[in-house]
Design an enzyme around this catalytic site. Structure first.
Site, mmCIF file in Angstrom:
data_model
loop_
_atom_site.group_PDB
_atom_site.id
_atom_site.type_symbol
_atom_site.label_atom_id
_atom_site.label_comp_id
_atom_site.label_asym_id
_atom_site.label_seq_id
_atom_site.Cartn_x
_atom_site.Cartn_y
_atom_site.Cartn_z
ATOM 1 N N PRO A 2 1.108 -1.363 0.087
ATOM 2 C CA PRO A 2 0.052 -0.368 -0.270
ATOM 3 C C PRO A 2 0.663 1.306 0.381
ATOM 4 O O PRO A 2 1.507 1.595 1.117
ATOM 5 C CB PRO A 2 -0.274 -0.185 1.563
ATOM 6 N N GLU A 3 0.814 1.492 -0.579
ATOM 7 C CA GLU A 3 0.975 3.448 -0.844
ATOM 8 C C GLU A 3 0.005 4.276 -0.569
ATOM 9 O O GLU A 3 -1.298 4.248 -1.010
ATOM 10 C CB GLU A 3 2.299 3.302 -2.234
ATOM 11 N N LYS A 62 0.062 7.863 3.428
ATOM 12 C CA LYS A 62 -0.238 6.187 3.431
ATOM 13 C C LYS A 62 -1.071 6.214 4.812
ATOM 14 O O LYS A 62 -1.200 5.521 5.388
ATOM 15 C CB LYS A 62 1.072 5.246 3.862
ATOM 16 N N ARG A 271 16.652 -2.143 -1.940
ATOM 17 C CA ARG A 271 15.877 -3.047 -2.433
ATOM 18 C C ARG A 271 15.274 -2.717 -3.804
ATOM 19 O O ARG A 271 16.836 -1.875 -4.393
ATOM 20 C CB ARG A 271 14.721 -1.373 -2.037
#
Length: 289
Positions: A2-3, A62, A271
């Site tokens: 979720p962003e 967020k 990442r």
DNA sequence: CAAGAATCCTGAATGC
DNA sequence: TGCATTCAGGATTCTT
């Protein structure tokens, strides 16, 4: 993950339920969610929701902020962060319980709000006294990228003095609120900027493109109802379709939609980063316009 | 103070 | 088929 667009879809879906009946009971799992200063003692505090009526649902970056009201008392707020794998759902109280349910808020109309989060990177906090905007972590957030006034100039000012690379700068919620790895990589592709470009090397025109591309990427994410890679759903259980519209994220080795070059994926820090080698060339020791 | 690394966690995907 | 390993990553904490 979720962003901003996914959290915004959750906000909109939560609103549609028009929850208004007072809270009758609160259940919290024993397991810890996000820890740290901002979330400490949340297990006990969330019990105080009893008797409050839900109202508006707001979003900042967020974070979801569910407002609660009670006669002759100031507004209170339930702060929710979905972490990596969290979702909320509204259902009837007799609905089968999903694994990894960590919070159940029972309302007087036999409905229930649940917070489910397998990986437990999410967080939950209740503040009976309002003013949540003035306290950490909300107060530490950078500007909202979908607000008017979010420009390259503002973004550059927020990042001022940073010696980090642009990918890391955009991921920093104090610089701008709501971007995560997916939308950052999409935005940098759109802007034609290599993710590892030093922020200090960017000229005003490049900042402007990055700001525009960021809002564009987020808006398209919302139009497509969010990116559902595995877990994401809104509060009604609806999944998004934006994963089909992604140009670079998760597509290392594929051909670039625009030029056909092979998209390049590698680890940046801890990442994954992806870029088109033709449209996001390496720049070293030069200004980027 | 800033920057980078380590940390938390589970399920899906991969490797042998 | 099964077991072990790897990967995914947001925000915080720790280290340099």
């Amino acid at each position: 993950m979720p962003e901003l667009p996914e959290v915004e879809m959750v906000r909109r879906s939560l609103r549609r339920f028009r929850l208004r009946a007072p809270v009758t009971r609160v259940w919290r799992s024993r397991l810890a969610l996000r820890t740290g200063e901002a979330w400490s003692r949340s297990k006990e505090r969330v019990q105080r929701l009893k008797g409050w009526r839900p109202g508006e649902v707001d979003r900042r970056g967020k974070y979801l902020m569910m407002r609660f009201h009670r006669e002759e008392m100031a507004e209170s707020c339930l702060l929710l962060h979905l972490g990596m794998s969290g979702h909320v759902e509204v259902c009837h109280a007799n609905e089968a319980l999903e694994d990894h349910t960590h919070l159940r808020i029972f309302f007087d109309d036999d409905r229930e709000l649940r917070f489910v989060d397998p990986r437990r990177f999410g967080g939950v906090r209740f503040d009976a006294r309002g003013r949540i905007e003035g306290s950490h972590p909300i107060s530490s957030l950078g500007p909202e990228p979908l607000d008017r006034g979010f420009t390259g100039l503002l973004l550059a000012a927020q990042a001022k003095g940073s010696r980090r690379v642009i990918r890391d700068v955009l991921l920093d919620q104090r610089v701008v609120a709501g971007l995560g790895n997916i939308y950052v990589l999409e935005a940098l592709y759109e802007a034609g900027i290599h993710p590892a470009t030093k922020a200090s090397r960017l000229r005003a025109s490049a900042w402007e493109r990055i700001a525009t591309a960021s809002t564009g990427a987020l808006r398209r994410g919302i139009e497509n109802k969010g990116t559902t890679l595995q877990d994401y759903r809104d509060a009604s259980g609806a999944t998004g379709t934006h994963q089909h519209a992604l140009r670079v994220y998760g597509r290392g080795g594929d051909a670039c939609d625009r030029c056909g070059a092979t998209l390049d994926a590698w680890m940046m820090g801890n990442r994954t980063a992806v870029r088109c080698p033709a449209e996001q060339p390496v720049v070293r020791g030069r200004w980027v316009s």
